[in-house]
Design an enzyme around this catalytic site. Sequence first.
Site: not given
Length: 656
Positions: A332, A385
């Site tokens: 993330d 990401e």
Amino acid sequence: MPNEIDRRSTSLPPAAGPSPAASPSLLSADDLYLFNEGSHLRLYEHLGAHTIVVGDVPGTYFAVWAPNAERVAVIGDFNGWDPTRHLLRPREQSGIWEGFIPGVGHGALYKYHIVSRYHGYEVDKTDPFAFFTEVPPKTASIVWDLDYTWGDQEWMATRGARNAADAPIAIYEVHLGSWMRVPEEGNRSLSYRELAPRLTDYVTRMGFTHVEFLPVMEHPFFGSWGYQITGYFAPSSRYGTPQDFMFLVDYLHQHGIGVILDWVPSHFPTDDFGLAFFDGTHLYEHADPRKGFHPDWNSYIFNYGRNEVRSFLLSNALFWLDRYHADGLRVDAVASMLYLDYSRKPGEWIPNEHGGRENLEAISLLRRLNEEVYRHYPDVQTIAEESTAWPMVSRPTYVGGLGFGMKWDMGWMHDTLSYMARDPIHRRYHHHELTFRMIYAFTENFVLPLSHDEVTHGKGSLLGKMPGDDWQKFANLRLLLTYMWAQPGKKLLFMGGEFGQWQEWNHDGSVQWDLLQYAPHQGIQRLVEDLNRLYRELPALHERDFDPEGFAWIEANDAEQSVVTFLRRGRAESGEIVAAFNFTPVPRHNYIIGVPRFGRWREIFNSDATVYGGSGQGNLGGVTANPVPSHGYTQSITITIPPLGAVLFAPDEARP
């Protein structure tokens, strides 16, 4: 089973006052060296709470890193939470405190009571290495083992091929707490074991190859969706025990479904029982708020330059691959790690030693992370990401890349959703939003994401973003999904999008399953099911997802009619797929496109088919190529492209 350790292996010095019994250490000199060097990859085997037997005395060994503590005690339900009963001892100069407490066993509740050397600071902390914790808002750690008999040997032996760059990878993104609830029981979430058959059956029926779970690691605030973690080594107790989560992964594996876990090394919350200000100092986080505090999320940023923190994060990543058989980690907020000035104004950040804005320590950690993951688990994937133009995110570290296996294509997501939200009458002026991607499409190994981030915080659902009346909204969504599945790149779709949920995602509710009583939503669901089937069965749609040889424009510049056509290729010569898309509600009849071969081209997919809720316009099963040159080919086909529709064609011999 508890570890059997001979009493003679004890290495802890005696301590005055009430304390754990003299005991062995699970930390060797090499462990200490690697930990302090930043290279330990299995800290979870040594720190935390571990049931062992010393001689013939069962109990639990505790170890915690708190180098600036004056005193550390284990408190729990076994000693009345009394910080004077069971003191730990410091281990040499490592900063680790450890000790053995006889009689403490599986299921005991505990915390560490830390008295800092500084400013009289005292605090009760959850164990950073706890395998299990109380259900939030309670915060105690629980002594627990990770014993489990796995049944996924066949999957584990073959998953390398299923996770490969040339494999079909269609990911169903799931938030465990809100995928399906039980309204008749207070709207509670399903447990891990309840989820296992239901989620597996649904994902199998829909044809997805993998599921991706929003972070399962323990988090105090349910509304953070798991992105504010306090228990990095503990799956959330909201849905069951660690073994229950293992059962869910195992069940998915035994039915041929891969499991990707979201992992958050970018920041952690400020809760006083967690990692924050752990021993009265900024231990896990960077002390300077210009590097250690995240203004967007009001959270702390790990100190990536501290060796022990690097050991913690590296061990945590490998832990989920080792003990929970995860098939990949989606990392993330990588962009927030790479840039020192991420979301900061001038004067709010500190340049690196070269005067630049790159976070050299975070870059080093990410490269090491990927090297270690692929060294130990070459058959998994790491997925970044990452939303910027940082080069070579998914290229090997030995050529200067970050070493990830794949990267989310956030640019495609943003441009395509921006385009699709426009009234079709205006799309001709924004045609570049469709075509720009192919300038950079093969610079990384891209995953095309329509994720949870696009259906929250007032952004509306995918269906709600579409313009026009209800029929046009559904047609636009069918067109968007077909365009996504036909593009080169792996696929990711957040739950609810596969049948056109009207409402944006609400983590306190359930996916709007009741909508499936209505034909338009059934049509979207059937469309995604069929797209997944074609994607899996036709090599041209997945073999060269990361290879420029797998894609060629036929016509990229028909902005006036808002039409694009392109070719997808597999490795076999007969594997071409022709795809045509009409982004207006005006059907395009007698539309001529060049094709690479003579013969009959079957219409293998039509997003306007009545079974999907469309108007049924199409090509009566297929067309035959004529010797009319077009688009650089010596032959062409004349087709109908339905309103707000897409059609895919394959040579007659390429049967799915």
